[in-house]
Design a protein around this motif. Sequence first.
Motif, PDB file in Angstrom:
ATOM      1  N   PHE A  55       0.886  -1.159   0.000  1.00  0.00           N
ATOM      2  CA  PHE A  55       0.000   0.000   0.000  1.00  0.00           C
ATOM      3  C   PHE A  55       0.928   1.214   0.000  1.00  0.00           C
ATOM      4  CE2 PHE A  55      -3.760   2.269   0.327  1.00  0.00           C
ATOM      5  CZ  PHE A  55      -4.811   1.714   1.048  1.00  0.00           C
ATOM      6  N   HIS A 108       0.653   5.325   0.674  1.00  0.00           N
ATOM      7  CA  HIS A 108      -0.074   6.559   0.973  1.00  0.00           C
ATOM      8  C   HIS A 108       0.874   7.708   0.690  1.00  0.00           C
ATOM      9  CE1 HIS A 108      -3.221   4.255   2.950  1.00  0.00           C
ATOM     10  NE2 HIS A 108      -3.907   5.370   3.129  1.00  0.00           N
ATOM     11  N   GLU A 112      -1.735  11.267   7.795  1.00  0.00           N
ATOM     12  CA  GLU A 112      -2.417  11.650   6.553  1.00  0.00           C
ATOM     13  C   GLU A 112      -3.699  12.420   6.841  1.00  0.00           C
ATOM     14  OE1 GLU A 112      -4.238   7.896   7.850  1.00  0.00           O
ATOM     15  OE2 GLU A 112      -2.192   8.686   7.761  1.00  0.00           O
ATOM     16  N   TRP A 113      -4.035  12.547   8.159  1.00  0.00           N
ATOM     17  CA  TRP A 113      -5.190  13.364   8.570  1.00  0.00           C
ATOM     18  C   TRP A 113      -4.723  14.712   9.121  1.00  0.00           C
ATOM     19  CZ3 TRP A 113     -10.568  11.976  10.283  1.00  0.00           C
ATOM     20  CH2 TRP A 113     -11.058  10.815   9.659  1.00  0.00           C
ATOM     21  N   HIS A 126      -6.574  11.364  -1.496  1.00  0.00           N
ATOM     22  CA  HIS A 126      -6.980  10.997  -0.134  1.00  0.00           C
ATOM     23  C   HIS A 126      -8.053  11.976   0.346  1.00  0.00           C
ATOM     24  CE1 HIS A 126      -6.481   9.701   4.128  1.00  0.00           C
ATOM     25  NE2 HIS A 126      -6.195   8.558   3.560  1.00  0.00           N
ATOM     26  N   HIS A 127      -8.356  12.003   1.639  1.00  0.00           N
ATOM     27  CA  HIS A 127      -9.474  12.807   2.150  1.00  0.00           C
ATOM     28  C   HIS A 127      -9.266  14.307   1.923  1.00  0.00           C
ATOM     29  CE1 HIS A 127     -10.344   9.000   3.793  1.00  0.00           C
ATOM     30  NE2 HIS A 127      -9.871   9.153   5.025  1.00  0.00           N
ATOM     31  N   TYR A 157      -6.345   3.579  -5.101  1.00  0.00           N
ATOM     32  CA  TYR A 157      -7.073   4.022  -3.900  1.00  0.00           C
ATOM     33  C   TYR A 157      -7.762   5.338  -4.253  1.00  0.00           C
ATOM     34  CZ  TYR A 157      -7.694   6.295   0.685  1.00  0.00           C
ATOM     35  OH  TYR A 157      -8.207   6.946   1.787  1.00  0.00           O
ATOM     36  N   TRP A 198      -9.719   0.758  -5.003  1.00  0.00           N
ATOM     37  CA  TRP A 198      -9.750   0.527  -3.551  1.00  0.00           C
ATOM     38  C   TRP A 198     -10.386   1.767  -2.910  1.00  0.00           C
ATOM     39  CZ3 TRP A 198      -8.654   1.269   1.572  1.00  0.00           C
ATOM     40  CH2 TRP A 198      -8.448   0.127   2.373  1.00  0.00           C
ATOM     41  N   ASP A 218     -12.311   4.364  -0.263  1.00  0.00           N
ATOM     42  CA  ASP A 218     -12.205   4.714   1.152  1.00  0.00           C
ATOM     43  C   ASP A 218     -13.048   5.961   1.396  1.00  0.00           C
ATOM     44  OD1 ASP A 218      -9.303   5.102   3.392  1.00  0.00           O
ATOM     45  OD2 ASP A 218     -11.322   4.344   3.715  1.00  0.00           O
ATOM     46  N   TRP A 237     -17.999   6.210   4.585  1.00  0.00           N
ATOM     47  CA  TRP A 237     -18.772   5.898   5.788  1.00  0.00           C
ATOM     48  C   TRP A 237     -19.782   6.993   6.153  1.00  0.00           C
ATOM     49  CZ3 TRP A 237     -13.241   5.678   6.117  1.00  0.00           C
ATOM     50  CH2 TRP A 237     -12.642   6.916   6.339  1.00  0.00           C
ATOM     51  N   ARG A 268     -15.885  -1.975   0.545  1.00  0.00           N
ATOM     52  CA  ARG A 268     -15.976  -0.679   1.234  1.00  0.00           C
ATOM     53  C   ARG A 268     -16.619   0.395   0.361  1.00  0.00           C
ATOM     54  NH1 ARG A 268     -11.007   1.781   4.846  1.00  0.00           N
ATOM     55  NH2 ARG A 268     -10.772  -0.426   5.388  1.00  0.00           N
ATOM     56  N   GLU A 281      -8.694  -3.740   8.242  1.00  0.00           N
ATOM     57  CA  GLU A 281      -7.669  -2.690   8.295  1.00  0.00           C
ATOM     58  C   GLU A 281      -7.008  -2.723   9.669  1.00  0.00           C
ATOM     59  OE1 GLU A 281      -7.845   2.104   8.586  1.00  0.00           O
ATOM     60  OE2 GLU A 281      -8.852   1.202   6.853  1.00  0.00           O
ATOM     61  N   TRP A 294      -0.759   6.248   8.100  1.00  0.00           N
ATOM     62  CA  TRP A 294      -0.463   5.674   6.787  1.00  0.00           C
ATOM     63  C   TRP A 294       0.432   6.596   5.985  1.00  0.00           C
ATOM     64  CZ3 TRP A 294      -2.793   0.838   5.793  1.00  0.00           C
ATOM     65  CH2 TRP A 294      -3.733   0.433   6.766  1.00  0.00           C
TER      66      TRP A 294
END
Length: 501
Positions: A65, A67, A91-92, A144-145, A187, A237, A239, A242, A272, A298, A324
């Motif tokens: 993986f 990131h 990564e957040w 990513h986010h 991803y 992949w 993510d 949610w 997911r 995870e 990550w």
Amino acid sequence: MKNIKKAGFFLFVMIGILSPFANAQWTGPKRKPDSLRAIQYGPITPAHRTDPQMKAFRNYGLGQFIHWGLYAIPGNEWNGVSARGGAAASEWIRSWGGPTAPKDWKNIYDNLYKQFNPKDFDAKRWAKQAKDMGARYVIFTTKHHDGFALWPTKYSDYSIAKTPYKKDIVKQVVDAYTAEGIDVYLYFSVLEWNNPDYMGGTPKTEEEKKRFNRFLQYTRNQLLELVTNYPQIKGLWFDGTWDASWKSAYDFTYKLEKELREKHPGLIIGSRFRNDEFGARHFDSNGRLLGDYEQGWERKMPGSYEWIDGNDWDCVMTIPPNGWGYMKDWSGIYTKTTDDLLDLLMRCRSMNGNFVINFGPDGQGNMRPEEDRIAAETGAWVRRNAAAVYENRHSDFPVSNYGYFTQKDSTLYLTVFNRPVNNIVRIAVPKNFKQVPASAVLLEAGGKLEVKPADMGLDLDKNTYFDILLPASFQATRAFVIRMQLGAPVKKASKLMDAKM
Ligand code: FHN
């Protein structure tokens, strides 16, 4: 007021992720629903696909993986101040809050793209390292986010095209890994913290619905762009799926999954991605797997093979406890060793799972020295013990305390992580088994090992036993594999009179 609202939203996300029901799927055997209900938005692909692409997925064994993104520049700190405790993970870091967060941090973060220019980035070097590690697929973060796209997307200005680097990073990764024969999975985070059209809650007002529909179209456009621009990829992949907003769009996500699969036949999408009309994620309300494999393991794995119900699955794992993305400072935290990761790899393989090790390159495109060492050491072991890792399956032999079984036809592999002090590896074999250990060798060292029946005669014991004798002279500094050839039992396990209690 703004911080309370943000804290409220952050809490809402964590409760959604951490509520005990939401985790029941990952903390025990599958719970069959008491009653079946009519579901319109259930699985699209058949359970246990048998096409060549899914067969390839099953035999990956080991994956990588990666990131990588703007969060690699701060590396979980800023001006020497650590974001630990201030953000959920490196990564957040954009969501860094609290007393340690730099003033106007979000604005600082959202302008990092102006300095993203990774001088040492070399996708071919990454791919070669992954190949040497034994990875057979890679999952690479396209977005990513934080919403920053590592490909020159037509649908957003917040992308690599607007950085000093400019060049298409996703293309370089896809081309380099594909050239090494490593399948590529992209991803893609659905949620985007800084997208004005994104919201976590269910859109209620007409204005919110208009905004979120615009966001859904934007998401669809980017995904069609990815499968069109990079046709070599084998899967997506997903993510960040949610939030209630995405869960409320089950009609849209159902149609989008169909469209992506039509656009890219054989595409592999994990559980997911979406939910059914009742909000059930990963498994629909009748317990059927959504997507092609279980994508919830995870930083954790099933407690036993029975939990998996025969589904395909992968386990994605960080080397540090969590985090990550790149972290400059690994001091003061436990980071997994190569032996830890080999243990997790073989535990996964013994339950038919793929094991994926995460790498977090720095802002210049370099892996950490520890990641380089782990890749090299893992590769050296996997190359020497490949037969126990790849192209084999779960074995029905009772779980061993010495390590993990993998099996291919009548060849049984035991990867020993706990060597018995008396050098006698005792294999439990159910008395009704038609095949028992007939011969054994050390896979790496190749030495023939003596196999002796050890019919203990324990009362009411469903098993009989076979002892494999390890030579005291045999030294091993890492786990070692015993390869056993199975054959018909020479003599049946003795039928003793049961004890009269
Ligand atoms: O929030 C993300 C996290 O940053 C990371 O990408 C992991 C990787 O599987 N997924 C989410 C947390 O579940």
